[in-house]
Scaffold this motif. Structure first.
Motif, short mmCIF file in Angstrom:
data_model
loop_
_atom_site.label_atom_id
_atom_site.label_comp_id
_atom_site.label_asym_id
_atom_site.label_seq_id
_atom_site.Cartn_x
_atom_site.Cartn_y
_atom_site.Cartn_z
N ALA A 39 -19.55 -11.51 -32.11
CA ALA A 39 -19.84 -10.70 -33.05
C ALA A 39 -20.58 -11.00 -34.10
CB ALA A 39 -18.25 -10.42 -33.60
N LEU A 40 -20.69 -12.18 -34.50
CA LEU A 40 -21.58 -12.76 -35.46
C LEU A 40 -22.99 -12.53 -35.07
CD1 LEU A 40 -22.04 -13.89 -38.41
CD2 LEU A 40 -21.97 -16.02 -37.29
N SER A 41 -22.94 -12.96 -33.71
CA SER A 41 -24.44 -12.69 -33.03
C SER A 41 -25.00 -11.33 -33.16
CB SER A 41 -24.41 -13.21 -31.83
OG SER A 41 -24.05 -14.72 -31.76
N PRO A 81 -30.58 -11.32 -15.40
CA PRO A 81 -30.99 -9.89 -14.94
C PRO A 81 -30.67 -8.86 -15.97
CG PRO A 81 -30.29 -10.99 -13.21
CD PRO A 81 -29.71 -12.16 -14.13
N LEU A 82 -29.56 -9.06 -16.33
CA LEU A 82 -28.90 -7.77 -17.45
C LEU A 82 -29.78 -7.88 -18.47
CD1 LEU A 82 -25.20 -8.34 -16.94
CD2 LEU A 82 -26.43 -6.30 -16.36
N LEU A 83 -30.04 -8.88 -19.14
CA LEU A 83 -30.98 -9.01 -20.31
C LEU A 83 -32.16 -8.40 -20.15
CD1 LEU A 83 -30.99 -10.32 -23.29
CD2 LEU A 83 -32.08 -12.31 -22.28
N ILE A 84 -32.88 -8.74 -19.04
CA ILE A 84 -34.28 -8.43 -18.63
C ILE A 84 -34.18 -6.85 -18.47
CG2 ILE A 84 -36.15 -8.45 -17.01
CD1 ILE A 84 -35.48 -11.24 -16.63
N SER A 85 -33.05 -6.34 -17.85
CA SER A 85 -33.18 -4.93 -17.51
C SER A 85 -32.92 -4.07 -18.90
CB SER A 85 -32.10 -4.53 -16.61
OG SER A 85 -30.78 -5.08 -17.08
N THR A 86 -32.14 -4.73 -19.74
CA THR A 86 -31.65 -4.00 -20.96
C THR A 86 -32.91 -4.07 -21.70
OG1 THR A 86 -29.40 -4.56 -20.80
CG2 THR A 86 -30.29 -4.01 -22.94
N CYS A 87 -33.79 -5.12 -21.91
CA CYS A 87 -34.84 -5.19 -22.67
C CYS A 87 -35.91 -4.24 -22.31
CB CYS A 87 -35.19 -6.41 -22.96
SG CYS A 87 -34.26 -7.64 -23.90
N SER A 88 -36.21 -4.36 -20.98
CA SER A 88 -37.11 -3.16 -20.47
C SER A 88 -36.81 -1.86 -20.57
CB SER A 88 -37.29 -3.87 -18.82
OG SER A 88 -37.52 -5.01 -18.71
N VAL A 113 -30.28 -11.36 -30.13
CA VAL A 113 -28.85 -11.74 -30.14
C VAL A 113 -28.11 -12.49 -29.18
CG1 VAL A 113 -26.63 -10.43 -29.60
CG2 VAL A 113 -28.14 -9.27 -30.92
N TRP A 114 -28.80 -12.64 -27.88
CA TRP A 114 -28.49 -13.52 -26.73
C TRP A 114 -28.78 -15.13 -27.18
CZ3 TRP A 114 -31.57 -16.92 -23.71
CH2 TRP A 114 -30.96 -17.45 -22.72
N VAL A 115 -30.07 -15.10 -27.80
CA VAL A 115 -30.30 -16.44 -28.43
C VAL A 115 -29.40 -17.05 -29.56
CG1 VAL A 115 -32.22 -17.92 -29.66
CG2 VAL A 115 -32.68 -16.23 -27.76
N ALA A 142 -42.64 -0.60 -30.61
CA ALA A 142 -41.57 -0.36 -29.37
C ALA A 142 -40.86 -1.75 -28.89
CB ALA A 142 -42.35 0.14 -28.10
N ALA A 143 -41.87 -2.98 -29.27
CA ALA A 143 -41.15 -4.28 -28.82
C ALA A 143 -40.18 -4.70 -29.90
CB ALA A 143 -42.34 -5.16 -28.74
N VAL A 144 -40.02 -4.26 -30.98
CA VAL A 144 -38.88 -4.57 -32.10
C VAL A 144 -37.48 -4.60 -31.26
CG1 VAL A 144 -38.00 -4.18 -34.20
CG2 VAL A 144 -40.35 -4.01 -33.54
N ALA A 145 -37.07 -3.54 -30.98
CA ALA A 145 -35.68 -3.34 -30.35
C ALA A 145 -35.41 -4.43 -29.14
CB ALA A 145 -35.47 -1.97 -30.06
N PRO A 146 -36.14 -4.40 -28.25
CA PRO A 146 -35.92 -5.33 -27.23
C PRO A 146 -36.16 -6.77 -27.72
CG PRO A 146 -37.57 -3.61 -26.35
CD PRO A 146 -37.47 -3.64 -27.88
#
Length: 396
Positions: free
Chosen positions: A295-297, A104-111, A269-271, A259-263
């Protein structure tokens, strides 16, 4: 407990197991007793003024003296040891919560990032138009009938499916700007600058404006002023190409791609983090190694963002140019003139702005990169050469 109310060592040990029960005792006077306060463990205010209760002589009372010289450093060292433990415990709790609700955190941040990048295209009339609207004497400038007619002709030549969704307004600057999506009720808003009202015969749209460079107004009668005025005057085919370029970018919904580049990079980063931990078997390894992998990610995600935003930005620029130049040979020739005028204008501004101009513009008129990792825009010379190559190929 004595009649005077003093806390003796044996009383503390008996009633509250006070660790100060074994503290050093000494004979004190009434003046020094008044500064003792309460027993720090049992919090019992047993020390009362014997003069008010009629107790024994305070000068001979044997009381529990809390020696701060010995006990306070011990308490401070205990607190110093507990602080890192408490911080580590808090960090572990936060890490556990993030691990539990990571999806949920990843989805909300990307959205949220995606919506933030698209906000000017979602409500352009309230954000974009207010920012780029041209003003004169405290009033918004109205678009001239000549430019309104030119804009409608460009929409017709480009064969826009929903021309009623495209609106034009008077903007400041020297290039057309635009925002919005034709799929939304707010539509698309394109700003047309005042210099598009000018021509080689009538330059009132340029010379009646005062342009300040380095705090000084440009003298239109000087050599540099004449060169700048000539660079700002565009023929009708060049004006049509400039407008068609904005129409092509917005009609193709290319801002959504930007606009989709940043999300996408945030998800990357998670991957990166999951893959690296799985490859090196660090999911149950030491925390130090997991922090280093995270940090490397983050670093890989930042580099990916710069590279991807650069690639997408250049793709949008070249794609818009090709679509606008493909309307007709007239538009293609206008595109070559448009970029020639931009390069000429930038060379003139480079000489007028002095040191700042040399840092901003290259000798050939291109913009210098914003930083080492990001170009931001395709070079104007490359965009002009691309259109010229299309003309040559069409002739062949």
């Amino acid at each position: 407990m004595r009649s005077g109310g003093f806390c003796e060592p044996r009383d503390c040990r008996k009633h509250c197991a006070c660790p100060y029960g074994s503290a050093r005792t000494e004979r004190v006077t009434a003046a020094s007793w008044m500064s003792l306060g309460k027993c720090p463990e049992c919090e019992d205010q047993r020390a009362t003024d014997p003069r008010s209760t009629g107790g024994s002589d305070p000068t001979t009372a044997q009381v529990c003296v809390f020696v701060s010289r010995r006990e306070e450093p011990r308490a401070e060292s205990a607190r110093a040891l507990l602080c890192p433990v408490a911080m580590a415990s808090g960090w572990l709790r936060v890490s556990a919560l993030m691990q539990k609700y990571r999806s949920p955190l990843l989805i909300s941040t990307c959205s949220g990032l995606f919506g933030l990048n698209l906000v000017q295209h979602l409500v352009p009339d309230q954000t974009f138009c207010s920012l780029y609207q041209a003003w004169s004497k405290g009033e918004p400038v109205q678009l001239s009938p000549k430019l309104e007619k030119l804009f409608q002709q460009v929409l017709q030549d480009y064969c826009v499916s929903s021309p009623q969704k495209f609106l034009a307004f008077a903007s400041f600057g020297f290039h057309p700007v635009g925002a919005g999506l034709p799929l939304l009720p707010s539509g698309v808003h394109v700003g047309i600058p005042a210099n598009f009202n000018s021509s080689e015969e009538d330059t009132t749209g340029i010379t009646d404006r005062t342009i300040f460079i380095n705090g000084r107004a440009v003298d239109w009668s000087s050599a540099t002023g004449t060169a700048l005025r000539h660079a700002l005057v565009l023929s009708e085919p060049a004006q049509k190409f400039a407008l068609a370029r904005e129409v092509a970018r917005l009609d193709g919904c290319l801002p959504v791609l930007s606009a989709a580049v940043a999300p996408a990079c945030v998800g990357g980063v998670w991957v990166y983090s999951v893959l690296l931990k799985q490859v090196f078997g660090l999911h149950s390894g030491p925390m130090v190694f997991r922090v280093a992998v995270n940090a490397l990610s983050l670093c890989l995600g930042a580099v990916s963002y710069f590279l991807c935003s650069d690639a997408v930005g250049q793709f949008v620029d070249y794609s818009s140019d090709r679509r606008a130049a493909a309307v007709s040979p007239l538009y293609a020739n206008g595109g070559v003139e448009f970029y020639d005028k931009i390069l000429s204008r930038n060379r003139t501004l480079r000489s007028l702005m002095g040191q700042k101009g040399e840092e901003m513009y290259a000798p050939n008129g291109n913009l210098f990169p914003a930083n080492l990792l990001q170009l931001k825009h395709a070079p104007y010379t490359a965009r002009r050469d691309g259109i010229q190559a299309m003309i040559t190929q069409e002739k062949a």
